[in-house]
Design a protein around this motif. Structure first.
Motif, PDB file in Angstrom:
ATOM      1  N   ALA A  52      10.604  -3.371  -8.607  1.00 49.67           N
ATOM      2  CA  ALA A  52       9.724  -2.551  -8.137  1.00 49.67           C
ATOM      3  C   ALA A  52       9.223  -1.864  -9.518  1.00 49.67           C
ATOM      4  N   LEU A  53       7.965  -1.624  -9.747  1.00 49.74           N
ATOM      5  CA  LEU A  53       7.635  -0.612 -10.853  1.00 49.74           C
ATOM      6  C   LEU A  53       7.136   0.607 -10.315  1.00 49.74           C
ATOM      7  N   PHE A  54       7.147   1.549 -10.879  1.00 53.05           N
ATOM      8  CA  PHE A  54       6.726   3.060 -10.583  1.00 53.05           C
ATOM      9  C   PHE A  54       5.965   3.457 -11.570  1.00 53.05           C
ATOM     10  N   PHE A  55       4.890   4.180 -11.301  1.00 52.98           N
ATOM     11  CA  PHE A  55       3.954   4.784 -12.410  1.00 52.98           C
ATOM     12  C   PHE A  55       3.616   6.375 -12.140  1.00 52.98           C
ATOM     13  N   ALA A  56       3.579   7.043 -13.051  1.00 54.18           N
ATOM     14  CA  ALA A  56       2.956   8.390 -12.939  1.00 54.18           C
ATOM     15  C   ALA A  56       3.850   9.190 -11.903  1.00 54.18           C
ATOM     16  N   SER A  57       3.260   9.729 -10.979  1.00 56.04           N
ATOM     17  CA  SER A  57       4.044  10.874 -10.256  1.00 56.04           C
ATOM     18  C   SER A  57       5.148   9.906  -9.471  1.00 56.04           C
ATOM     19  N   TYR A  58       4.821   8.593  -9.196  1.00 55.23           N
ATOM     20  CA  TYR A  58       5.855   7.844  -8.377  1.00 55.23           C
ATOM     21  C   TYR A  58       6.832   7.703  -9.255  1.00 55.23           C
ATOM     22  N   ALA A  59       6.857   7.524 -10.505  1.00 55.59           N
ATOM     23  CA  ALA A  59       7.956   7.504 -11.251  1.00 55.59           C
ATOM     24  C   ALA A  59       8.795   8.635 -11.235  1.00 55.59           C
ATOM     25  N   ASP A  60       8.247   9.901 -10.937  1.00 55.83           N
ATOM     26  CA  ASP A  60       8.819  11.089 -11.054  1.00 55.83           C
ATOM     27  C   ASP A  60       9.640  11.119  -9.425  1.00 55.83           C
ATOM     28  N   VAL A  61       9.060  10.709  -8.508  1.00 57.94           N
ATOM     29  CA  VAL A  61       9.725  10.694  -7.326  1.00 57.94           C
ATOM     30  C   VAL A  61      11.313   9.927  -7.319  1.00 57.94           C
ATOM     31  N   PHE A  62      11.087   8.644  -8.103  1.00 57.25           N
ATOM     32  CA  PHE A  62      12.373   7.903  -8.056  1.00 57.25           C
ATOM     33  C   PHE A  62      13.058   8.189  -9.298  1.00 57.25           C
ATOM     34  N   GLY A  63      12.732   8.686 -10.119  1.00 58.51           N
ATOM     35  CA  GLY A  63      13.301   9.410 -11.504  1.00 58.51           C
ATOM     36  C   GLY A  63      13.605   8.201 -12.262  1.00 58.51           C
ATOM     37  N   ARG A  64      12.535   7.195 -12.092  1.00 55.48           N
ATOM     38  CA  ARG A  64      12.851   5.855 -13.017  1.00 55.48           C
ATOM     39  C   ARG A  64      11.526   5.340 -12.851  1.00 55.48           C
ATOM     40  N   SER A  65      11.281   4.331 -13.818  1.00 52.49           N
ATOM     41  CA  SER A  65      10.052   3.541 -13.842  1.00 52.49           C
ATOM     42  C   SER A  65      10.236   2.018 -13.337  1.00 52.49           C
ATOM     43  N   GLN A  66      11.235   1.633 -12.885  1.00 55.29           N
ATOM     44  CA  GLN A  66      11.726   0.303 -12.642  1.00 55.29           C
ATOM     45  C   GLN A  66      13.047   0.148 -11.834  1.00 55.29           C
ATOM     46  N   LEU A  67      13.114  -0.437 -10.962  1.00 58.19           N
ATOM     47  CA  LEU A  67      14.141  -0.619  -9.881  1.00 58.19           C
ATOM     48  C   LEU A  67      14.216  -2.439  -9.483  1.00 58.19           C
ATOM     49  N   GLU A  68      15.563  -2.913  -9.784  1.00 64.41           N
ATOM     50  CA  GLU A  68      15.638  -4.285  -9.538  1.00 64.41           C
ATOM     51  C   GLU A  68      16.232  -3.894  -7.834  1.00 64.41           C
ATOM     52  N   MET A  69      15.503  -4.645  -6.998  1.00 64.60           N
ATOM     53  CA  MET A  69      15.772  -4.456  -5.673  1.00 64.60           C
ATOM     54  C   MET A  69      16.158  -5.916  -4.996  1.00 64.60           C
ATOM     55  N   GLU A  70      17.327  -5.819  -4.000  1.00 66.28           N
ATOM     56  CA  GLU A  70      17.652  -6.963  -3.339  1.00 66.28           C
ATOM     57  C   GLU A  70      16.881  -6.907  -1.851  1.00 66.28           C
ATOM     58  N   VAL A  71      16.243  -8.017  -1.702  1.00 65.42           N
ATOM     59  CA  VAL A  71      15.571  -7.868  -0.464  1.00 65.42           C
ATOM     60  C   VAL A  71      15.781  -9.432   0.406  1.00 65.42           C
ATOM     61  N   PRO A  72      15.876  -9.536   1.825  1.00 63.59           N
ATOM     62  CA  PRO A  72      16.116 -10.773   2.239  1.00 63.59           C
ATOM     63  C   PRO A  72      14.834 -11.740   2.062  1.00 63.59           C
ATOM     64  N   THR A  73      15.128 -13.117   2.170  1.00 63.40           N
ATOM     65  CA  THR A  73      14.132 -13.991   1.831  1.00 63.40           C
ATOM     66  C   THR A  73      13.210 -13.862   3.088  1.00 63.40           C
ATOM     67  N   GLY A  74      11.920 -14.053   2.662  1.00 61.25           N
ATOM     68  CA  GLY A  74      10.692 -13.781   3.785  1.00 61.25           C
ATOM     69  C   GLY A  74      10.233 -12.313   3.781  1.00 61.25           C
ATOM     70  N   SER A  75      10.915 -11.611   3.143  1.00 60.71           N
ATOM     71  CA  SER A  75      10.435 -10.117   3.110  1.00 60.71           C
ATOM     72  C   SER A  75       9.133 -10.048   2.671  1.00 60.71           C
ATOM     73  N   THR A  76       8.360  -9.037   3.180  1.00 63.38           N
ATOM     74  CA  THR A  76       7.000  -8.711   3.014  1.00 63.38           C
ATOM     75  C   THR A  76       6.875  -7.173   1.946  1.00 63.38           C
ATOM     76  N   VAL A  77       5.933  -6.941   1.395  1.00 61.85           N
ATOM     77  CA  VAL A  77       5.714  -5.772   0.793  1.00 61.85           C
ATOM     78  C   VAL A  77       6.056  -4.703   1.554  1.00 61.85           C
ATOM     79  N   ALA A  78       5.588  -4.724   2.885  1.00 63.52           N
ATOM     80  CA  ALA A  78       6.036  -3.542   3.721  1.00 63.52           C
ATOM     81  C   ALA A  78       7.577  -3.506   3.982  1.00 63.52           C
ATOM     82  N   ASP A  79       8.201  -4.623   4.077  1.00 63.77           N
ATOM     83  CA  ASP A  79       9.632  -4.433   4.000  1.00 63.77           C
ATOM     84  C   ASP A  79      10.352  -3.769   2.995  1.00 63.77           C
TER      85      ASP A  79
END
Lengths: 145, 80, 145, 80
Positions: free
Chosen positions: B5-32
């Protein structure tokens, strides 16, 4: 035609030279610059950031669409990112075309599409020392009230 | 599977970082993926339905993710 | 704001610099150039002539009207007369404004009004050695057929 | 009274000159002057109702002329 995101100062004259050609009767150069007031607040500078790879892809798509829609390949767009001070150019759009009507339409199309979908953001820095990410959708919503 | 996951501008401020490796179940959507991100944002500074790009292209929230996808969460753009 | 008819080569970059200012977010530069084909005929050059005193008066009127109508005094128009070769600039219109929409509208207004009422004429010289005064009203009538 | 007529571009070709001093009766209008000019153009290359400027301003054909007026006969303009 060409699109680029750069960190160095833009050179509008070079863009004008790049799009020139004896088949063209009209060259149109749009230069967006950092101005000293926005939404009534005194601005001292702007920091532009981007999702570079996607921004270049989107810009290239816009340039190609403008070229095909308005019938000219003499189209160049450069957007600068990083720290900009008052009066500095953030974007230069050059379009040349045999006829002026299409040159105006293509130029306007490009800047409107750029503002609509190219992933570039700006944080305005104000004379009072504060700074804020600009959200054009919020501004538009407020303006519509 | 792992998604970047990549975050830019104000959203990078929200998460305190610009990038995050995330584990999601196979078949997950953007909404998930967005649901997981919202769980990391208790102050709800990320809007309910932000713009998203998958591998540098704007994507709908029902798009199914694949391993290694790069999902950018895109604040309102302000170029020009 | 400023309007001029000149016999020397135009300098678009100088016009762009002249209209710049930190209150402006958008600068628009229109450059009209001599192109190699017109109405299907191969052009080798154009001779522009003018009723100089009236042309300056009309151009100044157009610039003043654009300034008042669109709300900026950063407007410069220069038209060149005399013998021009392919690719050379015959007219440069520079408009800077806090906002882009008005910059585009003012620029377009000026070129359309210039073409409608400023007493300047051109004689096209063709590759086959002939030459002819250009009558845009005749061209429009033919185009309407 | 004496009026100065100016010809430009293709109209200068019609009259073989760019300027002509003309005598017209007091009270003459632009239209009266144009009649005299048409008499000098047997081949009718000047249109019946050309654009005219009096003292550098576009003028109607019913405008009354005054001594020393500068009347320019203006071919279709083609600037830009």
């Amino acid at each position: 035609m060409r699109a680029a995101i750069v960190v160095t100062p833009l050179d509008p004259s070079a863009v004008l030279a790049e799009i020139a050609g004896v088949a063209n009767g009209a060259s149109l150069l749009f230069v967006g610059t950092v101005r000293d007031v926005n939404d009534g607040r005194a601005v001292s500078g702007i920091e532009y950031t981007t999702y570079q790879s996607m921004a270049v892809r989107e810009l290239e798509g816009i340039v190609a669409e403008a070229a095909s829609r308005f019938g000219t390949s003499d189209v160049v767009v450069e957007h600068r990112v990083g720290q900009l001070t008052l009066g500095e150019a953030s974007v230069v759009i050059g379009v040349a075309h045999p006829h002026r009507a299409e040159a105006y339409e293509a130029s306007r199309f490009i800047i409107e599409e750029l503002k609509r979908r190219v992933p570039i953001w700006k944080r305005e820095e104000y004379v009072d020392g504060s700074r804020e990410w600009v959200d054009p959708t919020a501004t538009r919503a407020e303006a519509a009230r | 599977m792992t998604i970047t996951a990549l975050f830019f501008a104000s959203y990078a401020d929200v998460f305190g970082r610009s990038q995050l490796e995330m584990e999601v179940p196979t078949g997950s959507t953007v909404a998930d993926l967005l649901r997981q991100l919202h769980a990391l944002d208790p102050e709800r500074r990320l809007p309910p339905a932000p713009l998203v790009a998958v591998n540098e292209r704007y994507a709908r929230h029902d798009q199914v993710l694949r391993p290694g996808d790069e999902v950018a969460v895109i604040p309102p753009v302000a170029g020009g």
